[in-house]
Design an enzyme around this catalytic site. Structure first.
Site, PDB file in Angstrom:
ATOM      1  N   ASP A  66     -77.127  -7.506  79.849  1.00  0.00           N
ATOM      2  CA  ASP A  66     -75.739  -7.760  79.469  1.00  0.00           C
ATOM      3  C   ASP A  66     -75.351  -6.849  78.306  1.00  0.00           C
ATOM      4  OD1 ASP A  66     -77.294  -9.084  77.531  1.00  0.00           O
ATOM      5  OD2 ASP A  66     -77.086 -10.967  78.624  1.00  0.00           O
ATOM      6  N   ASP A  68     -73.511  -7.040  74.949  1.00  0.00           N
ATOM      7  CA  ASP A  68     -72.891  -7.882  73.924  1.00  0.00           C
ATOM      8  C   ASP A  68     -72.139  -7.028  72.913  1.00  0.00           C
ATOM      9  OD1 ASP A  68     -74.049 -10.029  75.196  1.00  0.00           O
ATOM     10  OD2 ASP A  68     -75.818 -10.029  73.914  1.00  0.00           O
ATOM     11  N   ASP A 145     -83.880  -9.940  64.808  1.00  0.00           N
ATOM     12  CA  ASP A 145     -85.336 -10.160  64.807  1.00  0.00           C
ATOM     13  C   ASP A 145     -86.169  -8.885  64.691  1.00  0.00           C
ATOM     14  OD1 ASP A 145     -84.521  -9.533  67.392  1.00  0.00           O
ATOM     15  OD2 ASP A 145     -85.330 -11.329  68.335  1.00  0.00           O
TER      16      ASP A 145
HETATM   17  P1  ATP Z   1     -82.485  -9.395  76.794  1.00  0.00           P
HETATM   18  O1  ATP Z   1     -81.135 -10.019  76.907  1.00  0.00           O
HETATM   19  O2  ATP Z   1     -82.668  -8.150  77.564  1.00  0.00           O
HETATM   20  O3  ATP Z   1     -83.592 -10.381  77.015  1.00  0.00           O
HETATM   21  P2  ATP Z   1     -81.754  -9.097  74.048  1.00  0.00           P
HETATM   22  O4  ATP Z   1     -82.278  -8.179  72.980  1.00  0.00           O
HETATM   23  O5  ATP Z   1     -80.329  -8.935  74.429  1.00  0.00           O
HETATM   24  O6  ATP Z   1     -82.711  -8.935  75.287  1.00  0.00           O
HETATM   25  P3  ATP Z   1     -81.165 -11.846  73.517  1.00  0.00           P
HETATM   26  O7  ATP Z   1     -82.094 -12.993  73.542  1.00  0.00           O
HETATM   27  O8  ATP Z   1     -80.100 -11.753  74.547  1.00  0.00           O
HETATM   28  O9  ATP Z   1     -82.081 -10.553  73.563  1.00  0.00           O
HETATM   29  O10 ATP Z   1     -80.535 -11.790  72.061  1.00  0.00           O
HETATM   30  C1  ATP Z   1     -79.537 -10.848  71.710  1.00  0.00           C
HETATM   31  C2  ATP Z   1     -79.786 -10.270  70.322  1.00  0.00           C
HETATM   32  O11 ATP Z   1     -79.689 -11.314  69.337  1.00  0.00           O
HETATM   33  C3  ATP Z   1     -81.180  -9.677  70.119  1.00  0.00           C
HETATM   34  O12 ATP Z   1     -81.208  -8.314  70.520  1.00  0.00           O
HETATM   35  C4  ATP Z   1     -81.389  -9.833  68.629  1.00  0.00           C
HETATM   36  O13 ATP Z   1     -80.773  -8.798  67.911  1.00  0.00           O
HETATM   37  C5  ATP Z   1     -80.654 -11.129  68.312  1.00  0.00           C
HETATM   38  N1  ATP Z   1     -81.564 -12.308  68.334  1.00  0.00           N
HETATM   39  C6  ATP Z   1     -81.847 -13.091  69.394  1.00  0.00           C
HETATM   40  N2  ATP Z   1     -82.681 -14.082  69.059  1.00  0.00           N
HETATM   41  C7  ATP Z   1     -82.941 -13.932  67.747  1.00  0.00           C
HETATM   42  C8  ATP Z   1     -83.729 -14.640  66.794  1.00  0.00           C
HETATM   43  N3  ATP Z   1     -84.425 -15.705  67.156  1.00  0.00           N
HETATM   44  N4  ATP Z   1     -83.730 -14.192  65.512  1.00  0.00           N
HETATM   45  C9  ATP Z   1     -83.006 -13.116  65.141  1.00  0.00           C
HETATM   46  N5  ATP Z   1     -82.251 -12.401  65.983  1.00  0.00           N
HETATM   47  C10 ATP Z   1     -82.211 -12.790  67.273  1.00  0.00           C
HETATM   48 MG    MG Z   2     -79.283 -10.209  75.892  1.00  0.00          MG
END
Ligand code: ATP
Ligand code: MG
Length: 431
Positions: A66, A68, A145
């Site tokens: 996605d 964001d 994170d």
């Molecule tokens: P994907 O959606 O491909 O699994 P993503 O990096 O987009 O990977 P998400 O879980 O959708 O992961 O979270 C979006 C963003 O929010 C992450 O890239 C990170 O920057 C932030 N994030 C998510 N969870 C946490 C957390 N527990 N602590 C700090 N930041 C977080």
């Molecule tokens: Mg994501």
């Protein structure tokens, strides 16, 4: 070697900025809806960045799940700018903007980590504030994170902005926590599991500081909200890294705190690798199948091959093996039921052909999946080859002859309608 002393009054270092000519991300790769949102925010005088996983994935040449958006516009301001927008979340307030059918864009206002003075006196109200204190882009990057998850793509200049050293880590294929891993894992223990997940998904190395911090903070994961852990575990299966991640969780002593009562034996890890390979081939993974795979080895220990054991015993033992997990994670009855059916199906398949109720078993909606599980287990353990062959034969025959009209159909109908009203035979009734 002497390291330069940090001057506390010095201004924070400038971010690394990669102009368009120095990175490969093109607007053609960005989802149309997200681009519209970015442009409208920007035209209305706001900062508008692509954030999080999408920038990371595009830089790695992968397809993002996605796109964001991050902005300095507050959620209420975003709502005013977009008719098709609604605000969601209490803990983490977000704007959702809908384009067309199911294209949903998530827009988050830049946040910073809450400081003690931000918090209301009543601790019960802390959760309302801790994740909702707005901040600058720099602060927003630092609350994330991992360094590779904190890169921004600025729609105004088409450049990448890196406050945290994420570009360097992407280059080195290394997963690094932003700040001190011990502190960041204490703040949110789920990050330990996420670290293992991203390292496995991207085939990145885990920074040594991350590994030792996980070993030290592992017990804290037992205090994380069960719903979050449950969701992250399913993410492991969806991303085909369940075997890899649970194996490394075992190596870092995280596993016993993550899934209490889960064996973590090598037979299970090998089975999970097979399940991941099956998902990689395009077979959708659902929670009952994941649960059955996680607890199969334990079930087989509880329910050994023994002619004295009846199907009713297998039903009871499968229920017992799944119960602690399902209660702790509040798994809905329908999912729990299907996971149990898979284990019982495995029991029936293992004892071979020619038992009572075989014809009904062959028509049961869970039997094809139970056979898949049986076949994966047979592959990893080298057991039950002949039995599997016999079942495959009869099931293939049944499939080949099924288009022809059969007398039996009319007799089976009442059974179907009972299933229809009662227990679900597919899908996820809990969600
Ligand atoms: P994907 O959606 O491909 O699994 P993503 O990096 O987009 O990977 P998400 O879980 O959708 O992961 O979270 C979006 C963003 O929010 C992450 O890239 C990170 O920057 C932030 N994030 C998510 N969870 C946490 C957390 N527990 N602590 C700090 N930041 C977080
Ligand atoms: Mg994501």
């Amino acid at each position: 070697m002497t390291l330069p002393q940090k001057d506390p009054s010095a201004p924070p270092p400038e971010p690394v900025i990669l102009p368009r000519s120095e990175h490969p991300i093109s607007r053609k790769q960005i989802d149309e809806g997200s681009l519209k949102v970015l442009y409208r925010l920007s035209r209305n005088g706001h900062l508008a960045y692509l954030v999080g996983g999408s920038v990371r994935d595009l830089l790695l040449g992968r397809t993002p799940k996605d796109f964001d958006v991050g902005t300095d516009a507050t959620p209420n301001r975003v709502k005013k700018l977009f008719r098709n927008c609604f605000l969601v979340g209490r803990r983490f307030r977000l704007a959702h903007i809908r384009f067309g059918g199911d294209n949903l864009i998530e827009v988050a206002t830049f946040r910073r980590q809450a400081r003690p003075e931000d918090l209301p006196e009543d601790p019960a109200e802390h959760f309302m504030v801790t994740e909702n204190v707005f901040g600058t882009p720099r602060e927003d990057a630092f609350r994330r994170d991992f360094t590779i998850n904190a890169l921004f793509y600025d729609i105004k200049t088409f450049s990448i902005i890196d406050y945290v050293g994420g570009l360097e880590d992407l280059q080195a294929r290394r997963l690094r926590v932003i700040g001190n891993p011990l502190v960041r894992f204490t703040e949110d223990p789920v990050r330990m599991l996420r670290a293992l997940e991203f390292a496995a998904r991207l085939d990145f190395s885990l920074d040594e500081a991350v590994r030792s911090a996980i070993s030290l903070r592992a017990p804290l994961i037992a205090e994380a909200a069960p719903a979050r852990i449950r969701e992250e575990i399913m993410e492991l299966f969806r991303h085909q890294v369940a075997g890899k991640v649970l194996r490394s969780a075992q190596g870092l002593a995280l596993l016993p705190h993550l899934l209490a009562g889960f064996g973590g034996d090598s037979a299970t890890f090998e089975l999970l690798d097979q399940v991941d390979a099956r998902t990689a081939q395009g077979v959708a993974i659902d929670e009952p199948f994941a649960l059955a795979a996680l607890y199969l080895s334990r079930f087989l220990r509880t329910c050994p091959q023994d002619e004295q054991l009846m199907v009713t015993d297998a039903v009871r033992l499968a229920g017992l093996v799944l119960a602690p997990h399902c209660s702790y994670f509040h798994v809905a009855h329908g999912i729990r039921h299907q996971a149990r059916e898979l284990l019982v199906g495995f029991f029936r398949l293992r004892r071979g052909r020619g038992h009572r109720g075989e014809r009904r078993f062959l028509q049961h909606p869970m039997t094809p999946q139970a056979l898949e599980l049986f076949s994966l287990w047979s592959k990893t353990s080298g057991q039950f080859g002949e039995v599997l062959e016999a079942w495959n034969q009869i099931l293939n025959q049944a499939e080949e002859s099924s288009p022809q009209p059969k007398k039996k159909t009319t007799r089976r109908r009442p059974r179907r309608s009972r299933r229809g009203r009662g227990k679900p035979s597919g899908g996820n009734p809990g969600n």
